[in-house]
Design a protein around this motif. Structure first.
Motif, short mmCIF file in Angstrom:
data_model
loop_
_atom_site.label_atom_id
_atom_site.label_comp_id
_atom_site.label_asym_id
_atom_site.label_seq_id
_atom_site.Cartn_x
_atom_site.Cartn_y
_atom_site.Cartn_z
N THR A 138 38.27 42.79 0.25
CA THR A 138 37.66 42.57 1.56
C THR A 138 36.76 41.34 1.51
OG1 THR A 138 37.76 44.92 2.09
CG2 THR A 138 36.23 43.59 3.37
N ALA A 139 36.00 41.19 0.45
CA ALA A 139 35.11 40.03 0.31
C ALA A 139 35.90 38.73 0.33
CB ALA A 139 34.30 40.15 -0.98
N GLU A 140 37.08 38.75 -0.27
CA GLU A 140 37.91 37.55 -0.32
C GLU A 140 38.61 37.27 1.01
OE1 GLU A 140 40.76 38.18 -3.40
OE2 GLU A 140 39.27 38.13 -5.00
N ARG A 141 39.14 38.31 1.64
CA ARG A 141 40.02 38.12 2.80
C ARG A 141 39.32 38.25 4.15
NH1 ARG A 141 44.96 41.82 0.54
NH2 ARG A 141 45.47 40.49 -1.23
N SER A 142 38.38 39.18 4.25
CA SER A 142 37.74 39.45 5.55
C SER A 142 36.25 39.69 5.35
CB SER A 142 38.38 40.68 6.19
OG SER A 142 39.76 40.54 6.32
N PRO A 143 35.51 38.64 5.08
CA PRO A 143 34.08 38.83 4.81
C PRO A 143 33.32 39.56 5.92
CG PRO A 143 34.74 36.56 4.40
CD PRO A 143 35.91 37.25 5.00
N ASP A 144 33.80 39.45 7.17
CA ASP A 144 33.13 40.14 8.27
C ASP A 144 33.26 41.66 8.17
OD1 ASP A 144 35.87 39.40 8.75
OD2 ASP A 144 35.66 40.20 10.78
N LEU A 145 34.26 42.15 7.45
CA LEU A 145 34.45 43.59 7.26
C LEU A 145 33.76 44.11 6.01
CD1 LEU A 145 38.25 43.92 8.17
CD2 LEU A 145 36.26 44.33 9.64
N LEU A 146 33.16 43.22 5.23
CA LEU A 146 32.55 43.60 3.95
C LEU A 146 31.46 44.68 4.08
CD1 LEU A 146 32.57 43.21 0.93
CD2 LEU A 146 30.95 41.33 1.22
N PRO A 147 30.55 44.62 5.06
CA PRO A 147 29.53 45.68 5.13
C PRO A 147 30.13 47.08 5.26
CG PRO A 147 28.87 43.82 6.48
CD PRO A 147 30.30 43.55 6.04
N GLY A 148 31.18 47.23 6.03
CA GLY A 148 31.82 48.54 6.17
C GLY A 148 32.48 49.00 4.89
N ALA A 149 33.13 48.07 4.18
CA ALA A 149 33.78 48.42 2.92
C ALA A 149 32.74 48.80 1.87
CB ALA A 149 34.63 47.25 2.42
N VAL A 150 31.64 48.09 1.85
CA VAL A 150 30.56 48.39 0.90
C VAL A 150 29.96 49.76 1.21
CG1 VAL A 150 28.25 47.72 0.13
CG2 VAL A 150 30.05 45.99 0.32
N MET A 151 29.74 50.05 2.51
CA MET A 151 29.16 51.34 2.87
C MET A 151 30.09 52.49 2.47
SD MET A 151 26.81 53.30 3.91
CE MET A 151 25.56 52.31 4.67
N ALA A 152 31.39 52.34 2.71
CA ALA A 152 32.34 53.38 2.32
C ALA A 152 32.30 53.61 0.81
CB ALA A 152 33.75 53.01 2.77
N ALA A 153 32.22 52.53 0.05
CA ALA A 153 32.16 52.64 -1.41
C ALA A 153 30.86 53.30 -1.86
CB ALA A 153 32.30 51.25 -2.04
N GLU A 154 29.75 52.93 -1.22
CA GLU A 154 28.45 53.53 -1.59
C GLU A 154 28.42 55.01 -1.22
OE1 GLU A 154 26.00 51.60 -3.32
OE2 GLU A 154 27.85 50.46 -3.40
N GLU A 155 29.00 55.37 -0.08
CA GLU A 155 29.06 56.78 0.30
C GLU A 155 29.87 57.58 -0.72
OE1 GLU A 155 30.55 57.06 4.28
OE2 GLU A 155 28.83 56.03 5.12
N HIS A 156 30.95 56.98 -1.21
CA HIS A 156 31.74 57.67 -2.24
C HIS A 156 30.91 57.87 -3.50
CE1 HIS A 156 34.92 58.85 -4.94
NE2 HIS A 156 34.45 57.94 -5.77
N ARG A 157 30.22 56.82 -3.95
CA ARG A 157 29.38 56.97 -5.15
C ARG A 157 28.33 58.05 -4.94
NH1 ARG A 157 26.82 51.51 -6.04
NH2 ARG A 157 25.62 52.66 -7.55
N ALA A 158 27.77 58.15 -3.74
CA ALA A 158 26.76 59.17 -3.45
C ALA A 158 27.34 60.58 -3.59
CB ALA A 158 26.20 58.95 -2.05
N ARG A 159 28.59 60.76 -3.20
CA ARG A 159 29.22 62.08 -3.27
C ARG A 159 29.29 62.60 -4.71
NH1 ARG A 159 32.19 63.82 1.05
NH2 ARG A 159 33.93 64.50 -0.21
N HIS A 160 29.31 61.70 -5.68
CA HIS A 160 29.30 62.12 -7.09
C HIS A 160 28.03 62.91 -7.41
CE1 HIS A 160 32.88 60.35 -8.98
NE2 HIS A 160 32.71 59.31 -8.17
N LEU A 161 26.97 62.73 -6.62
CA LEU A 161 25.71 63.42 -6.88
C LEU A 161 25.73 64.89 -6.47
CD1 LEU A 161 23.20 60.72 -5.59
CD2 LEU A 161 23.61 61.37 -7.99
N PHE A 162 26.53 65.24 -5.46
CA PHE A 162 26.41 66.59 -4.91
C PHE A 162 27.73 67.33 -4.71
CE2 PHE A 162 26.68 63.77 -1.22
CZ PHE A 162 27.63 64.41 -0.44
#
Length: 129
Positions: A96-120
């Motif tokens: 996403t960073a390479e192809r569609s930088p405008d979509l990067l915040p959403g992709a990062v948030m989805a990835a961070e939400e996934h990492r958070a799920r590892h906690l609970f």
């Protein structure tokens, strides 16, 4: 079935101690566990239940993981090399960073939400999102 009968993939982990110091984490975690208990108590004889999306098990997990990603990003666990979903999110964020930088915040948030799920959430549930 008792907790001892569950495989490690099925067991819900005890969240880290720092989550209990945050009133919002506690509120969202308790909401998630409440919805799980209500749904677990339903039987085939119960009438249909019209759930609000935010009251669903998935909705409450997303709510908690979004809060963790927003408010506690520095405390999230690292990417788990044994988790295929972590690997997929890392690749997705890079593409996403390479192809569609405008979509990067959403992709990062989805990835961070996934990492958070590892906690609970148990491993089998973490890998679903």
């Amino acid at each position: 079935m008792s907790a001892e009968d569950l495989s490690p993939e099925e067991q819900w982990p005890l969240p880290p101690a720092w989550m209990w110091d945050c009133a919002e984490c506690v509120r969202r975690y308790e909401a998630m566990k409440h919805v799980q208990a209500v749904i677990a108590g339903l039987t085939a004889e119960d009438p249909g239940v019209d759930w609000d999306v935010t009251d669903s098990i998935v909705g409450t997990q997303i709510s908690l993981s979004r809060h963790l990603a927003d408010a506690h990003r520095e405390a999230l666990p690292d990417w788990d090399p044994a988790c295929a979903t972590c690997a997929g999110h890392r690749t997705s964020v890079a593409r996403t960073a390479e192809r569609s930088p405008d979509l990067l915040p959403g992709a990062v948030m989805a990835a961070e939400e996934h990492r958070a799920r590892h906690l609970f959430a148990p491993p089998r549930v973490v890998g679903l999102m």
